[in-house]
Design a protein around this motif. Structure first.
Motif, PDB file in Angstrom:
ATOM      1  N   ARG A  21       0.649  -1.319  -0.037  1.00 57.06           N
ATOM      2  CA  ARG A  21       0.034  -0.051   0.013  1.00 57.06           C
ATOM      3  C   ARG A  21       0.827   1.261   0.015  1.00 57.06           C
ATOM      4  O   ARG A  21       0.274   2.512  -0.292  1.00 57.06           O
ATOM      5  N   ALA A  22       2.111   1.251   0.401  1.00 53.29           N
ATOM      6  CA  ALA A  22       3.033   2.282   0.516  1.00 53.29           C
ATOM      7  C   ALA A  22       3.013   3.104  -0.558  1.00 53.29           C
ATOM      8  O   ALA A  22       3.230   4.362  -0.628  1.00 53.29           O
ATOM      9  N   ASN A  24       0.976   2.579  -3.843  1.00 50.51           N
ATOM     10  CA  ASN A  24       0.315   1.937  -4.899  1.00 50.51           C
ATOM     11  C   ASN A  24      -0.579   3.152  -5.697  1.00 50.51           C
ATOM     12  O   ASN A  24      -1.505   3.577  -5.176  1.00 50.51           O
ATOM     13  N   ASP A 135      -8.188   9.538  -7.615  1.00 50.77           N
ATOM     14  CA  ASP A 135      -7.022   9.022  -6.773  1.00 50.77           C
ATOM     15  C   ASP A 135      -6.840   9.836  -5.472  1.00 50.77           C
ATOM     16  O   ASP A 135      -5.894   9.763  -4.918  1.00 50.77           O
ATOM     17  N   LEU A 136      -7.991  10.356  -5.046  1.00 49.75           N
ATOM     18  CA  LEU A 136      -7.894  11.109  -3.748  1.00 49.75           C
ATOM     19  C   LEU A 136      -7.929  10.291  -2.604  1.00 49.75           C
ATOM     20  O   LEU A 136      -7.884  10.522  -1.357  1.00 49.75           O
ATOM     21  N   THR A 138      -8.111   6.066  -1.246  1.00 46.02           N
ATOM     22  CA  THR A 138      -7.591   4.843  -1.323  1.00 46.02           C
ATOM     23  C   THR A 138      -8.160   3.886  -0.380  1.00 46.02           C
ATOM     24  O   THR A 138      -8.133   4.198   0.884  1.00 46.02           O
ATOM     25  N   THR A 140      -8.895   0.054   1.512  1.00 43.55           N
ATOM     26  CA  THR A 140      -8.217  -1.226   1.474  1.00 43.55           C
ATOM     27  C   THR A 140      -8.826  -2.015   2.280  1.00 43.55           C
ATOM     28  O   THR A 140      -9.493  -1.928   3.005  1.00 43.55           O
ATOM     29  N   SER A 178      -7.589   5.855   3.172  1.00 44.52           N
ATOM     30  CA  SER A 178      -6.445   6.765   3.271  1.00 44.52           C
ATOM     31  C   SER A 178      -7.124   7.969   2.404  1.00 44.52           C
ATOM     32  O   SER A 178      -7.671   7.872   1.097  1.00 44.52           O
ATOM     33  N   ILE A 180      -6.753  12.248   0.860  1.00 40.46           N
ATOM     34  CA  ILE A 180      -6.201  13.466   0.478  1.00 40.46           C
ATOM     35  C   ILE A 180      -7.264  14.544   0.777  1.00 40.46           C
ATOM     36  O   ILE A 180      -8.257  14.793   0.286  1.00 40.46           O
TER      37      ILE A 180
ATOM     38  N   PRO B  24     -11.941  15.522  -8.611  1.00 38.96           N
ATOM     39  CA  PRO B  24     -11.083  15.667  -7.378  1.00 38.96           C
ATOM     40  C   PRO B  24     -10.956  17.194  -7.042  1.00 38.96           C
ATOM     41  O   PRO B  24     -10.692  18.053  -7.879  1.00 38.96           O
ATOM     42  N   VAL B  26      -8.424  18.111  -5.105  1.00 44.60           N
ATOM     43  CA  VAL B  26      -6.768  18.552  -5.276  1.00 44.60           C
ATOM     44  C   VAL B  26      -6.375  17.812  -6.663  1.00 44.60           C
ATOM     45  O   VAL B  26      -6.174  16.672  -6.686  1.00 44.60           O
ATOM     46  N   GLU B  30      -1.342  19.442  -8.110  1.00 45.22           N
ATOM     47  CA  GLU B  30      -1.066  20.191  -6.971  1.00 45.22           C
ATOM     48  C   GLU B  30      -0.551  19.040  -5.802  1.00 45.22           C
ATOM     49  O   GLU B  30      -0.700  19.472  -4.855  1.00 45.22           O
ATOM     50  N   ARG B  31      -0.332  17.849  -6.246  1.00 46.13           N
ATOM     51  CA  ARG B  31      -0.025  16.950  -5.225  1.00 46.13           C
ATOM     52  C   ARG B  31       1.640  16.569  -5.171  1.00 46.13           C
ATOM     53  O   ARG B  31       2.282  15.679  -4.771  1.00 46.13           O
ATOM     54  N   LEU B  34       2.561  16.117  -1.721  1.00 45.15           N
ATOM     55  CA  LEU B  34       2.191  14.816  -1.060  1.00 45.15           C
ATOM     56  C   LEU B  34       2.786  13.526  -1.636  1.00 45.15           C
ATOM     57  O   LEU B  34       2.928  12.559  -0.975  1.00 45.15           O
ATOM     58  N   ASP B  36       6.188  13.642  -2.095  1.00 42.51           N
ATOM     59  CA  ASP B  36       7.453  13.708  -1.344  1.00 42.51           C
ATOM     60  C   ASP B  36       7.393  12.463  -0.531  1.00 42.51           C
ATOM     61  O   ASP B  36       6.585  12.181   0.168  1.00 42.51           O
ATOM     62  N   ALA B  40       4.951   9.795   2.848  1.00 41.52           N
ATOM     63  CA  ALA B  40       4.671   8.352   2.855  1.00 41.52           C
ATOM     64  C   ALA B  40       4.297   7.766   3.996  1.00 41.52           C
ATOM     65  O   ALA B  40       4.665   8.302   5.192  1.00 41.52           O
ATOM     66  N   GLY B  69      -4.283   2.681   3.332  1.00 44.45           N
ATOM     67  CA  GLY B  69      -4.308   3.058   1.983  1.00 44.45           C
ATOM     68  C   GLY B  69      -2.986   3.480   1.416  1.00 44.45           C
ATOM     69  O   GLY B  69      -1.813   3.586   2.249  1.00 44.45           O
ATOM     70  N   GLY B  70      -2.565   3.785   0.044  1.00 44.70           N
ATOM     71  CA  GLY B  70      -1.454   4.148  -0.291  1.00 44.70           C
ATOM     72  C   GLY B  70      -1.084   5.290  -0.562  1.00 44.70           C
ATOM     73  O   GLY B  70      -2.015   6.079  -0.596  1.00 44.70           O
ATOM     74  N   GLY B  71       0.071   5.881  -0.813  1.00 46.69           N
ATOM     75  CA  GLY B  71       0.467   7.108  -1.151  1.00 46.69           C
ATOM     76  C   GLY B  71      -0.481   8.186  -1.394  1.00 46.69           C
ATOM     77  O   GLY B  71      -1.505   8.301  -0.699  1.00 46.69           O
ATOM     78  N   CYS B  72      -0.303   8.861  -2.446  1.00 51.14           N
ATOM     79  CA  CYS B  72      -0.999  10.061  -2.613  1.00 51.14           C
ATOM     80  C   CYS B  72      -1.723  10.080  -3.813  1.00 51.14           C
ATOM     81  O   CYS B  72      -2.512  11.039  -4.193  1.00 51.14           O
ATOM     82  N   GLY B  73      -1.718   9.075  -4.726  1.00 54.42           N
ATOM     83  CA  GLY B  73      -2.409   8.968  -6.127  1.00 54.42           C
ATOM     84  C   GLY B  73      -1.732   9.934  -6.857  1.00 54.42           C
ATOM     85  O   GLY B  73      -2.425  10.746  -7.380  1.00 54.42           O
ATOM     86  N   CYS B  74      -0.697  10.083  -6.831  1.00 49.29           N
ATOM     87  CA  CYS B  74       0.255  11.246  -7.615  1.00 49.29           C
ATOM     88  C   CYS B  74       0.439  11.093  -8.985  1.00 49.29           C
ATOM     89  O   CYS B  74       0.887  11.882  -9.701  1.00 49.29           O
ATOM     90  N   ASN B  75       0.253   9.799  -9.430  1.00 49.66           N
ATOM     91  CA  ASN B  75       0.642   9.546 -10.828  1.00 49.66           C
ATOM     92  C   ASN B  75      -0.407   9.657 -11.943  1.00 49.66           C
ATOM     93  O   ASN B  75      -1.497   9.824 -11.438  1.00 49.66           O
TER      94      ASN B  75
END
Lengths: 389, 75
Positions: A21-22, A24, A135-136, A138, A140, A178, A180, B24, B26, B30-31, B34, B36, B40, B69-75
């Motif tokens: 998850r770190a 994804n 993607d704001l 997530t 699980t 999670s 944002i 969204p 954000v 703008e991420r 997040l 960085d 994480a 949940g994971g990261g920031c969905g930045c991709n």
């Protein structure tokens, strides 16, 4: 069985899950190899751990991961010392994870086997992680099932004589979100319910029964545990990017179970990078719990209750942790097959205080209330190297 | 599992909403903060699991320590 190992297999599944998850975000994480060493000292125990982990993407959407962990214990906790036996033991754990990503969904399946002389544990874990709302968010979902075989070694470290006492089954369900919230703030909520069924006590522990008037003021008796246990824990956390390049994290966890243990955990963490070479981190943690309904420091007489325990994990207690971590990044331009590498040093100091668990060692008293409440400090050191390729 | 069932229903509802196309607030551009690594939830899973293990071995509490949940969905 070692109390320290009781939940390790389940936590190991969590590690695999967290690793998934770190990062994804529509791509699977980088390939990596990790070497890990740890040492725990405190409360009469010395535990060293060594681990190797390799993770490799087979295709863009499919990854495999393998982990081997071995830890060695010497010494004994206060409960075991009171039974005049000292432990020297070793545990080996192997795990494998398959991970598949399709669009914004990641599926993961993990199998873990953990073996020691008097304890065998097998766990399967399945989970999925779904990115949504641009993607704001997530979401699980996870599920685990563990089966443990529990034994007791009545021999020595070199000539073991293990008697198998029973087995326990455990199932875990967890949900996490999670979210944002702003371009500087991310928050999360986790809920996990765990049920256990079977032989749930630690065979190396015993209860104390009052024998006032003559030293040591007590005798030992057999503990009796319920054969079911269900726990619920919910954790909330938030992470904020400060006006300068640093982050602060706060979290709170509430825990309750069918044995009447209630726990509250508070944690604060500050992360500060230096020139893209170092990442420094400091953390504080405070934990407090109430005792289980069938726990007592001293029972008035044998068979005074249906269930009886004097396990320090079930006593009223509190502990405080102060910790620091430093990560050094090297090979920023890469080398051979490697893209980059990091080395991390992590040191924690934990101070444990028990509120209704006495230390019966040392001078003997005819009045049990004269024994001091138990407290000890522990140091946890970790060093690990990660290579990304 | 009495608690797991409502959680499952809630999850299905959230998944259903995911198809409704909420905009969204954000935007991806703008991420950057997040994204960085210091943001994480968990940079070192083995280490975190080990620390959780040392705690659970001496505390009555357990569970829900995974970073949701994971990261920031930045991709």
């Amino acid at each position: 069985m070692h109390p320290a190992y009781r939940h390790l297999a389940r936590i190991a599944t969590l590690a695999a899950f967290v690793l998934m998850r770190a990062t994804n975000a529509d791509v699977l994480p980088d390939d990596r190899a990790d070497l890990f060493y740890s040492k725990y000292s405190g409360g009469g125990m010395d535990i060293t751990g060594e681990s190797v982990l390799v993770r490799k993407k087979v295709t863009d959407n499919f990854a495999v991961e393998a982990n081997y962990f071995i830890d060695k214990v010497s010494g004994a906790s206060v409960d075991v010392l009171s039974q005049a036996s000292v432990i020297k033991d070793e545990r080996k754990q192997k795990s494998g994870t398959l991970q598949y990503m399709h669009d914004k969904t990641t599926y993961s399946f993990t199998y873990i086997n953990s073996t020691e002389r008097d304890y065998i544990s097998n766990t399967t874990h399945a989970s999925l992680s779904q990115d949504m709302f641009g993607d704001l968010t997530t979401l699980t979902l996870g599920w685990s099932r563990t089966r443990d075989e529990v034994g007791e070694n009545d021999g020595t470290a070199f000539i073991p004589k293990v008697e198998w006492l029973g087995h326990a089954e455990s199932q875990s369900y967890d949900v996490g979100i999670s979210q944002i919230l702003t371009k500087n703030l991310i928050a999360g909520v986790n809920l996990e319910v765990i049920t256990d069924d079977g032989y749930l006590m630690n065979p190396y522990r015993s209860i104390l029964i009052a024998e006032p008037g003559k030293p040591p003021g007590y005798s030992q008796g057999a503990q009796v545990y319920p054969d079911t246990h269900t726990s619920t824990a919910i954790q909330t956390q938030a992470k904020y990017y400060l006006p300068w390049r640093a982050a602060v994290t706060g979290s709170y966890r509430y825990y309750t179970d069918t044995w009447a243990v209630i726990g509250n955990t508070y944690e604060l963490d500050y992360t500060h990078p230096l020139a893209n070479i170092w990442i420094l981190e400091g953390r504080l943690r405070y934990y407090k719990q109430s005792h289980a309904s069938f726990y007592s420091n001293l029972f008035p007489y044998a068979d005074s209750q249906n269930f009886m325990a004097r396990d320090q994990d079930l006593a009223s207690s509190e502990n405080t942790t102060i910790g620091a971590k430093a990560t050094y990044a090297f090979l920023p331009e890469g080398w051979k097959i490697f893209k980059r590498g990091t080395v991390t040093f992590d040191l924690s100091r934990i101070s444990y205080h028990y509120l209704d668990f006495s230390d019966p060692r040392g001078d003997e008293f005819s009045d049990f209330s004269e024994y001091p409440l138990y407290h000890f400090n522990a140091t946890v050191f970790q060093i690990y190297m990660s290579m990304f390729f | 599992m009495q608690i797991a069932r409502p959680a499952l229903i809630a999850s299905v509802l959230v998944l259903s909403c995911a198809c409704s196309g909420i905009k969204p607030w954000v935007a991806p551009y703008e991420r950057d903060r997040l994204a960085d690594p210091i943001m994480a939830w968990d940079r070192d899973a083995i280490s975190t699991a080990y620390l959780d293990h040392t705690r659970e071995a001496r505390e009555g509490s357990r569970g829900a320590t995974g970073s949701a949940g994971g990261g920031c969905g930045c991709n």
